[in-house]
Design a protein around this motif. Sequence first.
Motif: not given
Length: 94
Positions: A35-42, A44-63
């Motif tokens: 997280a700090p290496l990517k400039g994230m505050s913690g 949990q923020a990094l985890l939300k970013m990862y979830v968001g990236e995967g969700l956007r990728r899958d929605e682009a492909a499937h939705v």
Amino acid sequence: MIPDKLKTRLNKDREMTVITVRMPVDVVDSLKAIAPLKGMSGYQALLKMYVGEGLRRDEAAHVFGPAARLAEALRKRGVPVELIEAAAQEAAAA
């Protein structure tokens, strides 16, 4: 044209909910280290970013992808939803 579902995602004031996720300790430790290496505050923020990236990728492909646009075009032309869903399941299994 941007779908309404995506426009909603741009709103920073949208409703939030709290969830609990069980994860291996070593994965959480890795998130905390990265997280700090990517400039994230913690982690949990990094985890939300990862979830968001995967969700956007899958929605682009499937939705919002070509198959979803084809299904919508078929629906508009009167093809029964059951037939479209059966064809999509058959194509996914192939």
